[in-house]
Write an enzyme that holds these catalytic residues in place. Sequence first.
Site, PDB file in Angstrom:
ATOM      1  N   ASP A 127       4.982   0.050  12.095  1.00 45.44           N
ATOM      2  CA  ASP A 127       3.678  -0.481  11.679  1.00 45.44           C
ATOM      3  C   ASP A 127       3.466  -1.934  12.107  1.00 45.44           C
ATOM      4  O   ASP A 127       2.384  -2.494  11.905  1.00 45.44           O
ATOM      5  CB  ASP A 127       3.505  -0.354  10.149  1.00 45.44           C
ATOM      6  CG  ASP A 127       3.205   1.082   9.735  1.00 45.44           C
ATOM      7  OD1 ASP A 127       3.127   1.953  10.606  1.00 45.44           O
ATOM      8  OD2 ASP A 127       3.057   1.324   8.520  1.00 45.44           O
ATOM      9  N   ARG A 187      -3.324   9.881   4.513  1.00 42.60           N
ATOM     10  CA  ARG A 187      -2.042  10.497   4.787  1.00 42.60           C
ATOM     11  C   ARG A 187      -1.340  10.875   3.480  1.00 42.60           C
ATOM     12  O   ARG A 187      -0.771  11.950   3.343  1.00 42.60           O
ATOM     13  CB  ARG A 187      -1.204   9.458   5.542  1.00 42.60           C
ATOM     14  CG  ARG A 187       0.101   9.929   6.006  1.00 42.60           C
ATOM     15  CD  ARG A 187       0.028  10.486   7.406  1.00 42.60           C
ATOM     16  NE  ARG A 187       1.186  11.310   7.653  1.00 42.60           N
ATOM     17  CZ  ARG A 187       1.124  12.540   8.113  1.00 42.60           C
ATOM     18  NH1 ARG A 187      -0.017  13.108   8.384  1.00 42.60           N
ATOM     19  NH2 ARG A 187       2.231  13.206   8.323  1.00 42.60           N
ATOM     20  N   LYS A 228       0.833  -1.218   0.000  1.00 38.21           N
ATOM     21  CA  LYS A 228       0.000   0.000   0.000  1.00 38.21           C
ATOM     22  C   LYS A 228       0.860   1.258   0.000  1.00 38.21           C
ATOM     23  O   LYS A 228       0.632   2.174  -0.788  1.00 38.21           O
ATOM     24  CB  LYS A 228      -0.910  -0.007   1.228  1.00 38.21           C
ATOM     25  CG  LYS A 228      -1.593   1.326   1.465  1.00 38.21           C
ATOM     26  CD  LYS A 228      -2.428   1.356   2.726  1.00 38.21           C
ATOM     27  CE  LYS A 228      -1.675   1.662   3.985  1.00 38.21           C
ATOM     28  NZ  LYS A 228      -1.486   3.082   4.321  1.00 38.21           N
ATOM     29  N   ASN A 229       1.830   1.320   0.879  1.00 43.16           N
ATOM     30  CA  ASN A 229       2.571   2.567   1.010  1.00 43.16           C
ATOM     31  C   ASN A 229       3.480   2.843  -0.187  1.00 43.16           C
ATOM     32  O   ASN A 229       3.791   3.997  -0.480  1.00 43.16           O
ATOM     33  CB  ASN A 229       3.367   2.599   2.322  1.00 43.16           C
ATOM     34  CG  ASN A 229       2.432   2.765   3.516  1.00 43.16           C
ATOM     35  OD1 ASN A 229       1.261   3.095   3.354  1.00 43.16           O
ATOM     36  ND2 ASN A 229       2.943   2.533   4.714  1.00 43.16           N
ATOM     37  N   CYS A 269      -3.973   8.001  10.038  1.00 41.86           N
ATOM     38  CA  CYS A 269      -4.150   7.477  11.391  1.00 41.86           C
ATOM     39  C   CYS A 269      -3.674   8.459  12.431  1.00 41.86           C
ATOM     40  O   CYS A 269      -2.642   9.106  12.269  1.00 41.86           O
ATOM     41  CB  CYS A 269      -3.362   6.173  11.541  1.00 41.86           C
ATOM     42  SG  CYS A 269      -4.158   4.797  10.741  1.00 41.86           S
ATOM     43  N   ASP A 305       6.722  19.203   8.270  1.00 38.23           N
ATOM     44  CA  ASP A 305       7.713  20.268   8.101  1.00 38.23           C
ATOM     45  C   ASP A 305       8.895  19.855   7.218  1.00 38.23           C
ATOM     46  O   ASP A 305       9.434  20.670   6.469  1.00 38.23           O
ATOM     47  CB  ASP A 305       8.222  20.734   9.478  1.00 38.23           C
ATOM     48  CG  ASP A 305       8.773  19.572  10.295  1.00 38.23           C
ATOM     49  OD1 ASP A 305       8.022  18.609  10.536  1.00 38.23           O
ATOM     50  OD2 ASP A 305       9.955  19.614  10.670  1.00 38.23           O
ATOM     51  N   GLN A 306       9.287  18.582   7.289  1.00 35.82           N
ATOM     52  CA  GLN A 306      10.448  18.152   6.499  1.00 35.82           C
ATOM     53  C   GLN A 306      10.124  18.116   5.002  1.00 35.82           C
ATOM     54  O   GLN A 306      10.974  18.382   4.171  1.00 35.82           O
ATOM     55  CB  GLN A 306      10.938  16.773   6.956  1.00 35.82           C
ATOM     56  CG  GLN A 306      11.362  16.734   8.398  1.00 35.82           C
ATOM     57  CD  GLN A 306      12.488  17.711   8.692  1.00 35.82           C
ATOM     58  OE1 GLN A 306      13.540  17.686   8.044  1.00 35.82           O
ATOM     59  NE2 GLN A 306      12.268  18.587   9.653  1.00 35.82           N
ATOM     60  N   ARG A 346       2.404  13.935  13.733  1.00 37.05           N
ATOM     61  CA  ARG A 346       2.664  13.749  12.306  1.00 37.05           C
ATOM     62  C   ARG A 346       2.815  15.055  11.503  1.00 37.05           C
ATOM     63  O   ARG A 346       2.063  15.308  10.550  1.00 37.05           O
ATOM     64  CB  ARG A 346       1.583  12.855  11.676  1.00 37.05           C
ATOM     65  CG  ARG A 346       1.440  11.546  12.410  1.00 37.05           C
ATOM     66  CD  ARG A 346       0.584  10.549  11.710  1.00 37.05           C
ATOM     67  NE  ARG A 346       1.285   9.833  10.666  1.00 37.05           N
ATOM     68  CZ  ARG A 346       0.753   8.834   9.968  1.00 37.05           C
ATOM     69  NH1 ARG A 346      -0.478   8.466  10.200  1.00 37.05           N
ATOM     70  NH2 ARG A 346       1.450   8.229   9.030  1.00 37.05           N
ATOM     71  N   PRO A 347       3.783  15.897  11.874  1.00 30.15           N
ATOM     72  CA  PRO A 347       4.001  17.121  11.102  1.00 30.15           C
ATOM     73  C   PRO A 347       4.564  16.815   9.709  1.00 30.15           C
ATOM     74  O   PRO A 347       5.043  15.697   9.468  1.00 30.15           O
ATOM     75  CB  PRO A 347       5.055  17.877  11.924  1.00 30.15           C
ATOM     76  CG  PRO A 347       5.727  16.844  12.752  1.00 30.15           C
ATOM     77  CD  PRO A 347       4.757  15.718  12.952  1.00 30.15           C
ATOM     78  N   ARG A 397      -8.630   0.177   5.266  1.00 28.25           N
ATOM     79  CA  ARG A 397      -7.782   1.142   4.553  1.00 28.25           C
ATOM     80  C   ARG A 397      -6.507   0.491   4.048  1.00 28.25           C
ATOM     81  O   ARG A 397      -5.930   0.938   3.060  1.00 28.25           O
ATOM     82  CB  ARG A 397      -7.407   2.292   5.486  1.00 28.25           C
ATOM     83  CG  ARG A 397      -8.543   3.261   5.737  1.00 28.25           C
ATOM     84  CD  ARG A 397      -8.092   4.397   6.614  1.00 28.25           C
ATOM     85  NE  ARG A 397      -6.719   4.763   6.278  1.00 28.25           N
ATOM     86  CZ  ARG A 397      -5.889   5.409   7.061  1.00 28.25           C
ATOM     87  NH1 ARG A 397      -6.275   5.793   8.252  1.00 28.25           N
ATOM     88  NH2 ARG A 397      -4.667   5.690   6.672  1.00 28.25           N
TER      89      ARG A 397
HETATM   90  C1  UD1 Z   1       4.875   6.400   6.616  1.00 26.40           C
HETATM   91  C2  UD1 Z   1       3.838   5.320   6.474  1.00 26.40           C
HETATM   92  C3  UD1 Z   1       3.396   4.809   7.830  1.00 26.40           C
HETATM   93  C4  UD1 Z   1       4.602   4.385   8.651  1.00 26.40           C
HETATM   94  C5  UD1 Z   1       5.662   5.479   8.675  1.00 26.40           C
HETATM   95  C6  UD1 Z   1       6.951   5.050   9.345  1.00 26.40           C
HETATM   96  C7  UD1 Z   1       2.696   5.965   4.448  1.00 26.40           C
HETATM   97  C8  UD1 Z   1       1.455   6.493   3.824  1.00 26.40           C
HETATM   98  N1  UD1 Z   1       2.693   5.868   5.769  1.00 26.40           N
HETATM   99  O1  UD1 Z   1       4.242   7.471   7.301  1.00 26.40           O
HETATM  100  O2  UD1 Z   1       2.538   3.701   7.626  1.00 26.40           O
HETATM  101  O3  UD1 Z   1       4.183   4.147   9.979  1.00 26.40           O
HETATM  102  O4  UD1 Z   1       5.984   5.895   7.338  1.00 26.40           O
HETATM  103  O5  UD1 Z   1       7.480   3.932   8.710  1.00 26.40           O
HETATM  104  O6  UD1 Z   1       3.649   5.591   3.773  1.00 26.40           O
HETATM  105  N2  UD1 Z   1       8.192  13.647  10.872  1.00 26.40           N
HETATM  106  C9  UD1 Z   1       8.347  14.987  11.171  1.00 26.40           C
HETATM  107  N3  UD1 Z   1       8.258  15.898  10.153  1.00 26.40           N
HETATM  108  C10 UD1 Z   1       8.005  15.518   8.871  1.00 26.40           C
HETATM  109  C11 UD1 Z   1       7.845  14.153   8.575  1.00 26.40           C
HETATM  110  C12 UD1 Z   1       7.937  13.230   9.608  1.00 26.40           C
HETATM  111  O7  UD1 Z   1       8.572  15.361  12.318  1.00 26.40           O
HETATM  112  O8  UD1 Z   1       7.937  16.387   8.004  1.00 26.40           O
HETATM  113  C13 UD1 Z   1       8.322  12.638  11.947  1.00 26.40           C
HETATM  114  C14 UD1 Z   1       7.014  11.913  12.218  1.00 26.40           C
HETATM  115  O9  UD1 Z   1       6.221  12.612  13.135  1.00 26.40           O
HETATM  116  C15 UD1 Z   1       7.527  10.595  12.767  1.00 26.40           C
HETATM  117  C16 UD1 Z   1       8.814  10.346  11.960  1.00 26.40           C
HETATM  118  O10 UD1 Z   1       9.191  11.625  11.482  1.00 26.40           O
HETATM  119  O11 UD1 Z   1       7.875  10.738  14.123  1.00 26.40           O
HETATM  120  C17 UD1 Z   1       8.663   9.385  10.814  1.00 26.40           C
HETATM  121  O12 UD1 Z   1       7.555   9.743  10.016  1.00 26.40           O
HETATM  122  P1  UD1 Z   1       7.425   9.386   8.463  1.00 26.40           P
HETATM  123  O13 UD1 Z   1       8.459   8.358   8.119  1.00 26.40           O
HETATM  124  O14 UD1 Z   1       7.409  10.648   7.705  1.00 26.40           O
HETATM  125  O15 UD1 Z   1       6.008   8.724   8.409  1.00 26.40           O
HETATM  126  P2  UD1 Z   1       4.901   8.912   7.306  1.00 26.40           P
HETATM  127  O16 UD1 Z   1       5.549   9.146   5.974  1.00 26.40           O
HETATM  128  O17 UD1 Z   1       3.859   9.848   7.784  1.00 26.40           O
END
Ligand code: UD1
Length: 429
Positions: free
Chosen positions: A304, A92, A21-22, A116, A124-125, A121-122, A396
């Site tokens: 996950d 997401r 899925k991802n 979820c 910013d990056q 889940r910011p 989902r």
């Molecule tokens: C994706 C997956 C999710 C999985 C996660 C970690 C999808 C749709 N979802 O979520 O199933 O649990 O990877 O393997 O692919 N963070 C920031 N700023 C940002 C981005 C991330 O602070 O701009 C933090 C997040 O809060 C978290 C960490 O970085 O603590 C990792 O998040 P990230 O790998 O980005 O997860 P997702 O891409 O949202």
Amino acid sequence: MQYIMKGGNPLVGEVVISGAKNAALGILAAAIMTDEPVLIENLPDVQDIRVLLRAMSEIGVIVEWVDGHTIKINGGNIHTVRVENAYIRKIRAGYYLLGALLGKYRHAEVALPGGCNIGSRPIDQHLKGFRALNAQVDVQHGCVLADAKQLQGGHVYLDMVSVGATINVMLAAVLALGNTTIENAAKEPHVVDVANMLNSMGANIKGAGTDVIRIRGVERLHGTEYTIIPDQIEAGTFMFAAAVTRGDVMVKNVIPKHMEAISSKLLEMGCEVSEFDDTIRVVGKPHLRSCNVKTLPYPGFPTDMQPQMCVTLTLAGGTGIVTESIFENRFKYVDELTKMGAQIKVEGNVAVIDGVSRLTGADLVAPDLRAGAALVLAGLTAEGVTTVDNIEYILRGYENFEKKLQSLGAMIEVVTDEREAKKFRLRVG
Ligand code: UD1
């Protein structure tokens, strides 16, 4: 909608894992970056994918299902770069449309993502990455607006390893002028899959799967045919289902290399795990041993899979400690497990699990996608009947979840009202 199940049957047999899925979510966004048709195979038929496709159709993308797992996509008729429909806020990965549209049209307006509720889940990056490519980025009225006269390759250092930010920046950078470097990039299999797909469209990405990704911008992308990798998390969920029900399951259509963190934990707990070319067999043992686990970015133990791991530890001998280091709010399901007799103490991002000899059926509510699946595993081992409500979360991300479980001998059904639930209870006795 609810799942209702009667626990106690060891899961036995074969299960075929669907596409990831991802990975698929990133790949669908990539597919609209060319005006030529793109054929995507092994697409999982899950709700998140349908929602993204719906949102893409609304901006003019032509989506044609060839069969249940194959689609043809054409992004040649996109008439707006504003994606703000009701669907997109539900998932997401709508944020990938930002990278894709910004790369292709130099402008994108996409509603802030949902998904979820497992932490703040910011994004910013992601935004920092787009800015490094010379885009102006603003958040207004719940939408991200990104605009660039000229997208210019740049240097992006991610402050934390983020799957989403890595893929999003990669999407925009493939059509930027010049070279981009993403440092501290995520190494997850789905990052590699999206990069491979983009390369098959004519992009020039090197290093995906390591922590430095180098992208040389190209002028345009072309059509392709691409097959999505198998879903690591779905596979892991069935491997844990075999372990926790003390079953014997051949998990088919997997890439064993992607499963190493999960396989090694199952071995440590005393399961039998055998690897074949594209299959893993897991045999659960009557007495499992506890272990300690910390979730980490790939190749570490995936966040996950954390709830499924905790469920398995509730029925292992001794005490296991699970540390969640990716999302701060990912132990919400523990209260549900407690209703079944589990002994778990959560402090901050650490859960201490004392193994018990049995769980008992209870009425549960799925708090999110993966935790929902984990509660189903708990119900399948518990004495008596368990219901899991809010299964929309589970749908989902898992294709035909209850059917795949039924084929392994699980007594589980979807019910929509009390009458159907009653019938099930009467039938299973
Ligand atoms: C994706 C997956 C999710 C999985 C996660 C970690 C999808 C749709 N979802 O979520 O199933 O649990 O990877 O393997 O692919 N963070 C920031 N700023 C940002 C981005 C991330 O602070 O701009 C933090 C997040 O809060 C978290 C960490 O970085 O603590 C990792 O998040 P990230 O790998 O980005 O997860 P997702 O891409 O949202």
